[in-house]
Design a protein around this motif. Sequence first.
Motif, short mmCIF file in Angstrom:
data_model
loop_
_atom_site.label_atom_id
_atom_site.label_comp_id
_atom_site.label_asym_id
_atom_site.label_seq_id
_atom_site.Cartn_x
_atom_site.Cartn_y
_atom_site.Cartn_z
N HIS A 253 6.99 5.57 16.00
CA HIS A 253 7.37 6.49 14.95
C HIS A 253 8.58 5.94 14.20
CE1 HIS A 253 4.72 9.93 15.67
NE2 HIS A 253 4.60 9.33 16.84
N TYR B 224 5.35 6.59 2.00
CA TYR B 224 4.91 6.00 3.26
C TYR B 224 5.98 5.07 3.82
CZ TYR B 224 0.13 7.52 2.32
OH TYR B 224 -0.99 8.25 2.10
N GLY C 173 4.93 1.10 9.67
CA GLY C 173 5.40 0.98 11.04
C GLY C 173 5.27 -0.44 11.56
N TYR D 207 0.89 3.28 8.45
CA TYR D 207 1.78 3.76 7.40
C TYR D 207 1.98 5.26 7.61
CZ TYR D 207 1.52 -0.61 4.81
OH TYR D 207 1.63 -1.92 4.44
N TYR D 208 3.22 5.64 7.83
CA TYR D 208 3.54 7.03 8.13
C TYR D 208 3.87 7.77 6.84
CZ TYR D 208 3.94 5.00 12.75
OH TYR D 208 3.68 4.34 13.90
N TYR E 56 5.68 10.54 4.83
CA TYR E 56 6.88 11.39 4.88
C TYR E 56 6.88 12.37 3.71
CZ TYR E 56 9.48 9.16 8.64
OH TYR E 56 9.89 8.73 9.86
N TYR F 298 8.75 13.52 8.70
CA TYR F 298 7.44 12.94 8.99
C TYR F 298 6.38 14.05 8.96
CZ TYR F 298 3.71 10.71 11.71
OH TYR F 298 2.51 10.24 12.14
N TYR G 198 -0.61 9.66 9.50
CA TYR G 198 -0.40 8.24 9.25
C TYR G 198 -1.72 7.58 8.94
CZ TYR G 198 -1.77 7.60 14.17
OH TYR G 198 -2.44 7.61 15.35
#
Lengths: 417, 183
Positions: free
Chosen positions: A7, A219, A222, A303-304, A306, A317, A321
């Motif tokens: 994360h 994004y 990660g 790719y997280y 947000y 977050y 993802y």
Amino acid sequence: MNMKLYHPVVASATLLVLIGAALSGAPLEAHAYAGGVVMTGTVVDEAGSPVEGLPLRLDIEHSPSFIAASGNPDIIPLDQLAATTTAKGGAFSFTLDHIPDFTPYLHEDSAVSLLVSTITEEFEVMRHFLAYPPAELGSAWMWQPDEASAEVPELGSQYEDVAGVVSETLGVLTFDLAHLADVQVTAHSDDGDVTAPMAEAPIATLNPSDTCPGMNYYYQRGSARTKVLDPIQRLYTLSKSSMKYEWTTSQNSRLEIAVKGAKGSYGGGLSKSRMNFSSGGMSPSFGNNSKVVIRAEWEYAPYYLYCDPWTTPTSYYSGVYEWRPEQWTTGSSNVANSNVFSCNSKWIVSMENPTWVAQESGVTWAGWFGIEGVSLRSSQKNSVKHKLTVTPNSGAKARICGRDNWPSKALQVREVA
Amino acid sequence: MPGFLRGGKATSLLVILVLTVASCETSREPGPIDVPNAHGWSYDNAVVGKSFTDGFETLGFATTEPVVVTAVHLEGDPELQLDGVLVADGTRRVGATQFDATFPPTSPDFGRLTPLIDRTLLHEDLGRYDAFELVLGLSVTQPGAWRRTGVRIDYMVGGEKYSAILPAELIVCTEGFEQQCKF
């Protein structure tokens, strides 16, 4: 498939917010030409029922070169272009009052990456599109040519043994479009596994506690990586021919994104590989009596997503993802292909000389591969060398056949007795 | 006005007229013909002046109306010339027979062969196939490796004129040039 995810580092959140605010805070510069309707379409749930009253937003991603120049290549800022709510029948329409200066968004081939999304308690929609924005007054937004001509691949294809799982949900996505209009996207309900059929249709009601609407979001890439083997071609020869397949990556190589959210995992549209700005390739050859699937290995990164509220200094977050293709690792693998396709005898061609066929000028749906239980597709616009050469044995006449058309038109050909 | 200027003016008008006509010719729509993906093949045993058969191309149309092919032209090196154009209908044995060392071909696989230009192609003549087979007679005029980039088909459907280029590459090489016959 179990994969360890990392994360985002909380300590970097403040910096991310500052960058995000700096980029997203700049107003979109209006040009003199009209915007008009950018995209129309419908939203259906996994059972095919229209979803009414679903808020949707249309965002545009900053280009890779712009992101690289920003000093933080792991952040992909998104700027909102429009917002709407689905009407009766799930219909929606995104309309712009003006068209912004596309400079920060243009890829090298002048395409832009658009994202249609929403996250509610009941549904998730996340769909990427690559399109060419209009260059003149009143012109239409255009799909990338390969996407315009793309056909939805058949479900339960011969690659099922390679991919492991075939998603039923992908079958409702349609891309048979000349213009950026009439898009059908699927709202994924709280099923958790799109590969399992829904027991009953989800309730298409809007919960007011939306997760991100009204905010900017971005994004963060990660550090985790995963690799997948993507089938790119099948070769099948008998006793009278050999085949060589020449394949290269290019800036137009695209693979599907895997989306993981609170509502489960699903395919999220095609994305260009992030780092394949130059071409690499391979040209495997096979002799008589070969039955193989050629696979290329690709690296994916998470790719997280947000959410970035305007009213507070911190972003958070969203719980969603995506796995996006990073690059071809140069790895490849050939596996025995037990599922040999048949072809209609009317497309048999008698061949006596070396011949290259199966060069698709548009999109190539080569097969399926999987991440997180989601079956994904690959796409390649063959603007570079990408062809299958069939060579009959010396002095022999080989009979080859296109899978679903003449060999000069089919994506796949094989030798027949 | 001096005569040469008047002549020049007339010549200019003629050039403009010719260019206009040429422009109209080349701006025809491809129409309902079935244009394949780019593809090609090579033949490395050609003999100058000796015709051979290229039967790899097919002619399919997204219409059931009668089609009349009015002209066939080769795109590419002029040293590769067109000696004749035939068409194979639904009586042929396979969808297409790529090659015959002579032209007209002698292989029975071609079935019934008739001259293509100005023949009316009827949908019912397709038999079990989706397309006719285009049977080209070709030869090279000089030793070397010569390349065709495509085949232009001019045709009419319902009184409308169309023109399309089939992206059908062909490399033909004579003795001593075989190494240039590879893709």
